[in-house]
Design a protein around this motif. Sequence first.
Motif, PDB file in Angstrom:
ATOM      1  N   ASP A 280       0.840  -1.192   0.000  1.00 13.38           N
ATOM      2  CA  ASP A 280       0.000   0.000   0.000  1.00 13.38           C
ATOM      3  C   ASP A 280       0.878   1.245   0.000  1.00 13.38           C
ATOM      4  O   ASP A 280       2.111   1.158  -0.050  1.00 13.38           O
ATOM      5  CB  ASP A 280      -0.973  -0.013   1.183  1.00 13.38           C
ATOM      6  CG  ASP A 280      -0.263  -0.069   2.541  1.00 13.38           C
ATOM      7  OD1 ASP A 280       0.908   0.353   2.634  1.00 13.38           O
ATOM      8  OD2 ASP A 280      -0.902  -0.532   3.512  1.00 13.38           O
ATOM      9  N   ARG A 281       0.247   2.406   0.068  1.00  8.30           N
ATOM     10  CA  ARG A 281       1.009   3.652  -0.056  1.00  8.30           C
ATOM     11  C   ARG A 281       1.979   3.842   1.112  1.00  8.30           C
ATOM     12  O   ARG A 281       3.101   4.328   0.929  1.00  8.30           O
ATOM     13  CB  ARG A 281       0.048   4.836  -0.146  1.00  8.30           C
ATOM     14  CG  ARG A 281       0.745   6.164  -0.458  1.00  8.30           C
ATOM     15  CD  ARG A 281       1.507   6.067  -1.748  1.00  8.30           C
ATOM     16  NE  ARG A 281       2.521   7.078  -1.889  1.00  8.30           N
ATOM     17  CZ  ARG A 281       2.600   7.898  -2.940  1.00  8.30           C
ATOM     18  NH1 ARG A 281       1.716   7.807  -3.909  1.00  8.30           N
ATOM     19  NH2 ARG A 281       3.575   8.762  -3.036  1.00  8.30           N
ATOM     20  N   ALA A 282       1.557   3.433   2.323  1.00  7.69           N
ATOM     21  CA  ALA A 282       2.460   3.560   3.470  1.00  7.69           C
ATOM     22  C   ALA A 282       3.683   2.664   3.298  1.00  7.69           C
ATOM     23  O   ALA A 282       4.818   3.068   3.602  1.00  7.69           O
ATOM     24  CB  ALA A 282       1.718   3.210   4.764  1.00  7.69           C
ATOM     25  N   ASP A 283       3.469   1.435   2.797  1.00  5.68           N
ATOM     26  CA  ASP A 283       4.594   0.535   2.514  1.00  5.68           C
ATOM     27  C   ASP A 283       5.529   1.150   1.482  1.00  5.68           C
ATOM     28  O   ASP A 283       6.757   1.138   1.634  1.00  5.68           O
ATOM     29  CB  ASP A 283       4.081  -0.804   1.976  1.00  5.68           C
ATOM     30  CG  ASP A 283       3.309  -1.614   3.000  1.00  5.68           C
ATOM     31  OD1 ASP A 283       3.543  -1.418   4.205  1.00  5.68           O
ATOM     32  OD2 ASP A 283       2.490  -2.447   2.583  1.00  5.68           O
ATOM     33  N   LEU A 284       4.933   1.669   0.412  1.00  8.54           N
ATOM     34  CA  LEU A 284       5.731   2.253  -0.662  1.00  8.54           C
ATOM     35  C   LEU A 284       6.549   3.428  -0.156  1.00  8.54           C
ATOM     36  O   LEU A 284       7.751   3.549  -0.459  1.00  8.54           O
ATOM     37  CB  LEU A 284       4.816   2.683  -1.814  1.00  8.54           C
ATOM     38  CG  LEU A 284       5.482   3.350  -3.010  1.00  8.54           C
ATOM     39  CD1 LEU A 284       6.543   2.442  -3.622  1.00  8.54           C
ATOM     40  CD2 LEU A 284       4.443   3.742  -4.061  1.00  8.54           C
ATOM     41  N   ASP A 285       5.920   4.295   0.633  1.00 10.30           N
ATOM     42  CA  ASP A 285       6.647   5.445   1.179  1.00 10.30           C
ATOM     43  C   ASP A 285       7.818   4.988   2.053  1.00 10.30           C
ATOM     44  O   ASP A 285       8.907   5.568   2.015  1.00 10.30           O
ATOM     45  CB  ASP A 285       5.706   6.327   1.993  1.00 10.30           C
ATOM     46  CG  ASP A 285       4.706   7.079   1.121  1.00 10.30           C
ATOM     47  OD1 ASP A 285       4.915   7.140  -0.103  1.00 10.30           O
ATOM     48  OD2 ASP A 285       3.712   7.589   1.679  1.00 10.30           O
TER      49      ASP A 285
ATOM     50  N   ALA B  64      15.340   3.369   0.599  1.00  9.18           N
ATOM     51  CA  ALA B  64      16.204   3.386  -0.586  1.00  9.18           C
ATOM     52  C   ALA B  64      16.957   4.706  -0.693  1.00  9.18           C
ATOM     53  O   ALA B  64      18.154   4.745  -1.020  1.00  9.18           O
ATOM     54  CB  ALA B  64      15.363   3.144  -1.842  1.00  9.18           C
ATOM     55  N   GLU B  65      16.269   5.804  -0.388  1.00 10.37           N
ATOM     56  CA  GLU B  65      16.908   7.120  -0.451  1.00 10.37           C
ATOM     57  C   GLU B  65      17.963   7.247   0.645  1.00 10.37           C
ATOM     58  O   GLU B  65      19.063   7.761   0.417  1.00 10.37           O
ATOM     59  CB  GLU B  65      15.844   8.204  -0.314  1.00 10.37           C
ATOM     60  CG  GLU B  65      16.354   9.601  -0.579  1.00 10.37           C
ATOM     61  CD  GLU B  65      15.227  10.612  -0.681  1.00 10.37           C
ATOM     62  OE1 GLU B  65      15.479  11.708  -1.216  1.00 10.37           O
ATOM     63  OE2 GLU B  65      14.104  10.314  -0.215  1.00 10.37           O
ATOM     64  N   GLU B  66      17.635   6.769   1.828  1.00  9.85           N
ATOM     65  CA  GLU B  66      18.588   6.856   2.950  1.00  9.85           C
ATOM     66  C   GLU B  66      19.856   6.065   2.659  1.00  9.85           C
ATOM     67  O   GLU B  66      20.971   6.532   2.942  1.00  9.85           O
ATOM     68  CB  GLU B  66      17.922   6.316   4.213  1.00  9.85           C
ATOM     69  CG  GLU B  66      18.840   6.232   5.421  1.00  9.85           C
ATOM     70  CD  GLU B  66      18.203   5.450   6.560  1.00  9.85           C
ATOM     71  OE1 GLU B  66      18.953   4.805   7.320  1.00  9.85           O
ATOM     72  OE2 GLU B  66      16.966   5.489   6.697  1.00  9.85           O
TER      73      GLU B  66
ATOM     74  N   LEU C  91       7.120   8.090  -9.542  1.00  6.81           N
ATOM     75  CA  LEU C  91       8.384   8.485 -10.155  1.00  6.81           C
ATOM     76  C   LEU C  91       9.253   9.107  -9.064  1.00  6.81           C
ATOM     77  O   LEU C  91       8.854  10.078  -8.421  1.00  6.81           O
ATOM     78  CB  LEU C  91       8.113   9.488 -11.266  1.00  6.81           C
ATOM     79  CG  LEU C  91       9.181   9.652 -12.348  1.00  6.81           C
ATOM     80  CD1 LEU C  91       9.433   8.338 -13.075  1.00  6.81           C
ATOM     81  CD2 LEU C  91       8.756  10.733 -13.343  1.00  6.81           C
ATOM     82  N   HIS C  92      10.440   8.501  -8.829  1.00  4.18           N
ATOM     83  CA  HIS C  92      11.342   8.970  -7.773  1.00  4.18           C
ATOM     84  C   HIS C  92      12.756   8.629  -8.185  1.00  4.18           C
ATOM     85  O   HIS C  92      12.996   7.633  -8.877  1.00  4.18           O
ATOM     86  CB  HIS C  92      10.989   8.292  -6.445  1.00  4.18           C
ATOM     87  CG  HIS C  92      11.764   8.789  -5.274  1.00  4.18           C
ATOM     88  ND1 HIS C  92      13.032   8.322  -4.972  1.00  4.18           N
ATOM     89  CD2 HIS C  92      11.460   9.719  -4.317  1.00  4.18           C
ATOM     90  CE1 HIS C  92      13.465   8.929  -3.885  1.00  4.18           C
ATOM     91  NE2 HIS C  92      12.541   9.781  -3.469  1.00  4.18           N
ATOM     92  N   LYS C  93      13.704   9.413  -7.735  1.00  2.87           N
ATOM     93  CA  LYS C  93      15.086   9.244  -8.177  1.00  2.87           C
ATOM     94  C   LYS C  93      15.696   7.922  -7.745  1.00  2.87           C
ATOM     95  O   LYS C  93      16.689   7.473  -8.328  1.00  2.87           O
ATOM     96  CB  LYS C  93      15.962  10.403  -7.689  1.00  2.87           C
ATOM     97  CG  LYS C  93      16.095  10.508  -6.176  1.00  2.87           C
ATOM     98  CD  LYS C  93      16.919  11.724  -5.785  1.00  2.87           C
ATOM     99  CE  LYS C  93      17.079  11.860  -4.283  1.00  2.87           C
ATOM    100  NZ  LYS C  93      17.912  10.757  -3.720  1.00  2.87           N
ATOM    101  N   ASN C  94      15.146   7.266  -6.721  1.00  2.00           N
ATOM    102  CA  ASN C  94      15.672   5.975  -6.277  1.00  2.00           C
ATOM    103  C   ASN C  94      14.803   4.793  -6.687  1.00  2.00           C
ATOM    104  O   ASN C  94      15.088   3.656  -6.296  1.00  2.00           O
ATOM    105  CB  ASN C  94      15.823   5.965  -4.752  1.00  2.00           C
ATOM    106  CG  ASN C  94      16.977   6.813  -4.270  1.00  2.00           C
ATOM    107  OD1 ASN C  94      16.801   7.993  -3.999  1.00  2.00           O
ATOM    108  ND2 ASN C  94      18.154   6.220  -4.186  1.00  2.00           N
ATOM    109  N   VAL C  95      13.746   5.038  -7.454  1.00  2.00           N
ATOM    110  CA  VAL C  95      12.820   3.976  -7.838  1.00  2.00           C
ATOM    111  C   VAL C  95      12.975   3.654  -9.318  1.00  2.00           C
ATOM    112  O   VAL C  95      13.000   4.554 -10.166  1.00  2.00           O
ATOM    113  CB  VAL C  95      11.362   4.381  -7.541  1.00  2.00           C
ATOM    114  CG1 VAL C  95      10.396   3.312  -8.044  1.00  2.00           C
ATOM    115  CG2 VAL C  95      11.164   4.603  -6.048  1.00  2.00           C
TER     116      VAL C  95
ATOM    117  N   GLY D 223      13.042   4.889 -14.888  1.00  2.00           N
ATOM    118  CA  GLY D 223      13.718   5.341 -13.685  1.00  2.00           C
ATOM    119  C   GLY D 223      14.704   6.445 -13.992  1.00  2.00           C
ATOM    120  O   GLY D 223      14.756   6.979 -15.108  1.00  2.00           O
ATOM    121  N   ALA D 224      15.512   6.775 -13.011  1.00  3.42           N
ATOM    122  CA  ALA D 224      16.506   7.838 -13.160  1.00  3.42           C
ATOM    123  C   ALA D 224      17.576   7.423 -14.168  1.00  3.42           C
ATOM    124  O   ALA D 224      17.957   6.250 -14.239  1.00  3.42           O
ATOM    125  CB  ALA D 224      17.136   8.153 -11.803  1.00  3.42           C
ATOM    126  N   PRO D 225      18.089   8.368 -14.952  1.00  9.37           N
ATOM    127  CA  PRO D 225      19.084   8.038 -15.983  1.00  9.37           C
ATOM    128  C   PRO D 225      20.303   7.293 -15.458  1.00  9.37           C
ATOM    129  O   PRO D 225      20.885   6.475 -16.176  1.00  9.37           O
ATOM    130  CB  PRO D 225      19.467   9.416 -16.544  1.00  9.37           C
ATOM    131  CG  PRO D 225      18.245  10.253 -16.336  1.00  9.37           C
ATOM    132  CD  PRO D 225      17.670   9.787 -15.025  1.00  9.37           C
TER     133      PRO D 225
END
Length: 424
Positions: A198-203, A209-211, A238-242, A263-265
Amino acid sequence: MELSPIGARLAGLSGLRSIMEDVASCTAGTAQDEWLNLSVGNPAPIREARDMWHEVLSTALAQEFDRASCRYGPSRGSAALVEAIADYFHRAYGWDLGTDDMVVGPGSQMVCFAAAALFSGPGPAGMRKVVLPLVPDYTGYQGMCMHEDGIAGVAPRIETEGAHRFRYALDLDGLARQQDIGMLLISSPGNPTGRSIDRADLDGLVALAEERDVPLFIDHAYGAPFPRIAEVGAEPVLHKNVVNCFSVSKAGLPGERIGFAIGAPQYIGALAAVMSNSVLHAPQLSQAAVALALRSGRLDEVTRDAISPYYRRKKEFMEELLADRMPSDVSWRSHAGAGGMFSWVWVDHPWFVDMELYRRLKEKRVFVVPGRHFFVDAPSGPLPDSHATRCFRMSLSAPEKVIIAGVERVADTLREMRDEALRP
């Protein structure tokens, strides 16, 4: 012949692959209706999906054959498909994608294999692993890592619902304790359970991943925006680490091997280089067909009107069948959720072992898949003891008459195993 360590691992026979070869060996030369095959991972033969793919492939063959099939193409993906993907995701989610944000591969499994080669293995800081945040998960991931001990799974929490249902919940705290993450990889909705984050899991996954400054690969092969064969808890972000991975296999075109990643380039460029160095590019005629399906809206139409309703009905049918046919004095639960390609069943008794069920059912000419193959090292932690060997998977793609007969033999076999265990 002497294989390298990586070669020995890649040439090895995984547990699930050995069972698939067993299925092929046992059914060779027999009539189709002699075996009840509930282990198959093929998508169901849905007429509307078949007709749509036949139409766009025929159009591609007539219009694009010389350009697509008689010359090499770009490793990143054909210009037609890359443009169609960018236009589609702009319409669907408002994403503004450039060429550097996308790569096409021969199936999303190949994309994930390339990612495992890029982001896991020994390095200056030690072993970096492919970490599955929520097992059980797709058993094919375990064959992607080229290094011994290069993959780890995080055990889930179990939440029970009523007498015969349960679901797995993501243990973000347990995941955060994993120190050697090279990449995170999760299918959502997942194989074998059909569960969706769900959205909480995804967040929570994105934040970790960002950390850690690692990529989070999310395999949407069963999910949004197509083919939606199970309920979707969170739409792609869409996120720089996804890195979002998509496939048309479960939308009815598994044999043509087309998948793509967004994803990110920095991640996509590395994946494109692996495609260039390994397979050159994905099949171009199939890319042309997928581009047509995306641009015309036919893939969305078939997903909405045929694929999603089909699997939702089959899941409801299986739930009703299990409630009616399973032994009333056996403690069993099926994983909750709407839709999905599989039914995931947990039999909570010390006398139950998944491989023994497999062996006995094979004598009755029924195939299911033992649960242990979807776990990494049969994890402990929040899971009850031996949980991984007390589960099994059944396909929902088979015709209803095959599912009925198969479940009846499963129920009979559980009674036999129970009676033998209770016998003095």
